[in-house]
Design an enzyme around this catalytic site. Structure first.
Site, PDB file in Angstrom:
ATOM      1  N   ASP A   1      35.295 -22.155   9.603  1.00  0.00           N
ATOM      2  CA  ASP A   1      35.093 -23.600   9.668  1.00  0.00           C
ATOM      3  C   ASP A   1      36.443 -24.255   9.300  1.00  0.00           C
ATOM      4  O   ASP A   1      37.348 -23.578   8.794  1.00  0.00           O
ATOM      5  CB  ASP A   1      34.003 -23.969   8.647  1.00  0.00           C
ATOM      6  CG  ASP A   1      33.911 -25.456   8.426  1.00  0.00           C
ATOM      7  OD1 ASP A   1      33.782 -26.189   9.415  1.00  0.00           O
ATOM      8  OD2 ASP A   1      33.975 -25.886   7.253  1.00  0.00           O
TER       9      ASP A   1
ATOM     10  N   ASP B   1      37.039 -28.272   8.195  1.00  0.00           N
ATOM     11  CA  ASP B   1      37.009 -29.282   7.128  1.00  0.00           C
ATOM     12  C   ASP B   1      36.247 -28.766   5.915  1.00  0.00           C
ATOM     13  O   ASP B   1      35.093 -28.354   6.026  1.00  0.00           O
ATOM     14  CB  ASP B   1      36.377 -30.577   7.646  1.00  0.00           C
ATOM     15  CG  ASP B   1      37.228 -31.208   8.726  1.00  0.00           C
ATOM     16  OD1 ASP B   1      38.375 -31.554   8.421  1.00  0.00           O
ATOM     17  OD2 ASP B   1      36.767 -31.318   9.875  1.00  0.00           O
TER      18      ASP B   1
HETATM   19  C1  XBP Z   1      33.453 -31.668   9.549  1.00  0.00           C
HETATM   20  C2  XBP Z   1      32.975 -32.864  10.232  1.00  0.00           C
HETATM   21  C3  XBP Z   1      33.901 -33.739  10.974  1.00  0.00           C
HETATM   22  C4  XBP Z   1      34.970 -34.404  10.129  1.00  0.00           C
HETATM   23  C5  XBP Z   1      35.684 -35.506  10.886  1.00  0.00           C
HETATM   24  O1  XBP Z   1      33.537 -30.617  10.449  1.00  0.00           O
HETATM   25  O2  XBP Z   1      31.798 -33.142  10.181  1.00  0.00           O
HETATM   26  O3  XBP Z   1      33.132 -34.743  11.585  1.00  0.00           O
HETATM   27  O4  XBP Z   1      34.392 -35.018   8.993  1.00  0.00           O
HETATM   28  O5  XBP Z   1      36.193 -35.055  12.095  1.00  0.00           O
HETATM   29  P1  XBP Z   1      33.712 -29.022  10.014  1.00  0.00           P
HETATM   30  P2  XBP Z   1      35.952 -35.857  13.476  1.00  0.00           P
HETATM   31  O6  XBP Z   1      33.396 -28.866   8.555  1.00  0.00           O
HETATM   32  O7  XBP Z   1      32.735 -28.317  10.912  1.00  0.00           O
HETATM   33  O8  XBP Z   1      35.138 -28.655  10.332  1.00  0.00           O
HETATM   34  O9  XBP Z   1      36.232 -37.287  13.173  1.00  0.00           O
HETATM   35  O10 XBP Z   1      36.932 -35.255  14.437  1.00  0.00           O
HETATM   36  O11 XBP Z   1      34.523 -35.624  13.851  1.00  0.00           O
HETATM   37 MG    MG Z   2      33.134 -27.791   6.717  1.00  0.00          MG
END
Ligand code: XBP
Ligand code: MG
Length: 256
Positions: free
Chosen positions: A9, A11
């Protein structure tokens, strides 16, 4: 080695990008358009239940704004705000304001040395992944990941398992041969739905998540100067508490 691939993953897992990355980037995009929307740390924590930046803005407008405050042209505004947010986000990353989480650089090098394949499965937008990986791991590092499955490839966001299914299909691997590395309840819902054994490195906004499906739950992957701590997971007893870093050989050993 039974372990064939690690699927990361982004973020909250590669880096703590939400509180000091995406959140201020959203607020700057709102201010650019003279919108009096301000997502403070605690509100943002609640908004994170909705994955996807565009979906999060719709949710905010629908649930938090009174009738007269909700812009009528949301379908035009939201994509424009999202593009502006991503530009601000890239600026924040390039300015060095976000660091990799402990052990990330180490385990990526370890996997590459051990012949374990690497992939990414995220609900964020591709440009954000590229900005983060290139800035924090180096220009060539994006090539280390043979599949980068993002919201651009797979529109259904986590907890939908689609992004993980896409990564498995592209690699031609079975779920049981891989380990997913996640930080959130929505993330492990997505990986566990396909039976991918999942390691959770709990992130700041996800301390209260339900990680009962996890193979192992740790505070982070650990580094020699920053030992990790086991917090739970189905393999917790078998690994014991006497290790300071999660490495590829440990992951191979606990693969069910
Ligand atoms: C995390 C998310 C994303 C980010 C923002 O994704 O939910 O929406 O908060 O990015 P992960 P965007 O943990 O799966 O990486 O604005 O590009 O959606
Ligand atoms: Mg995440």
């Amino acid at each position: 080695m039974r372990l064939k691939a690690l699927i990361f993953d982004v973020d909250g897992t590669l880096a703590e990008t939400e509180r000091d990355g995406h959140r201020p980037a959203f607020n700057r995009a709102f201010a650019d358009r003279c919108l009096h929307w301000n997502w403070d740390e605690s509100l943002y924590g609640r908004l994170l239940d909705v994955t996807g930046g565009k979906e999060r803005m719709y949710h905010f407008a629908n649930e938090y704004l009174g009738g007269h405050e909700r812009p009528e042209d949301l379908d035009t505004l939201v994509p424009e705000l999202h593009a502006a947010k991503n530009r601000h986000y890239a600026g924040i990353i390039e300015a060095g304001e976000i660091a990799l989480r402990p052990g990330i650089r180490r385990i990526l090098h370890d996997a590459r040395k051990s012949g374990v394949r690497l992939a990414i499965a995220t609900t964020t937008t591709r440009v954000n992944v590229v900005a983060l990986v290139e800035s924090l791991l180096g220009k060539d590092a994006i090539e280390w990941f043979e599949v980068i499955a993002t919201a651009d490839e797979v529109p259904d966001k986590k907890p939908s398992p689609d992004v993980y299914q896409y990564a498995l299909d592209q690699m031609g691997l079975a779920a049981a041969d891989c380990i997913a590395i996640e930080d959130s309840e929505n993330g492990i819902k997505a990986s566990a739905a396909l039976g991918i054994p999942t390691l959770v490195t709990v992130s700041e906004y996800n301390r209260d998540g339900n990680f009962s499906d996890a193979l192992l739950v740790v505070d982070h992957l650990g580094d020699p100067d920053q030992p990790c701590r086991v917090q739970g997971g189905q393999a917790a007893e078998s690994v014991g508490a006497e290790f300071t870093e999660v490495d590829v050989s440990l992951l191979d050993r606990i693969l069910p």
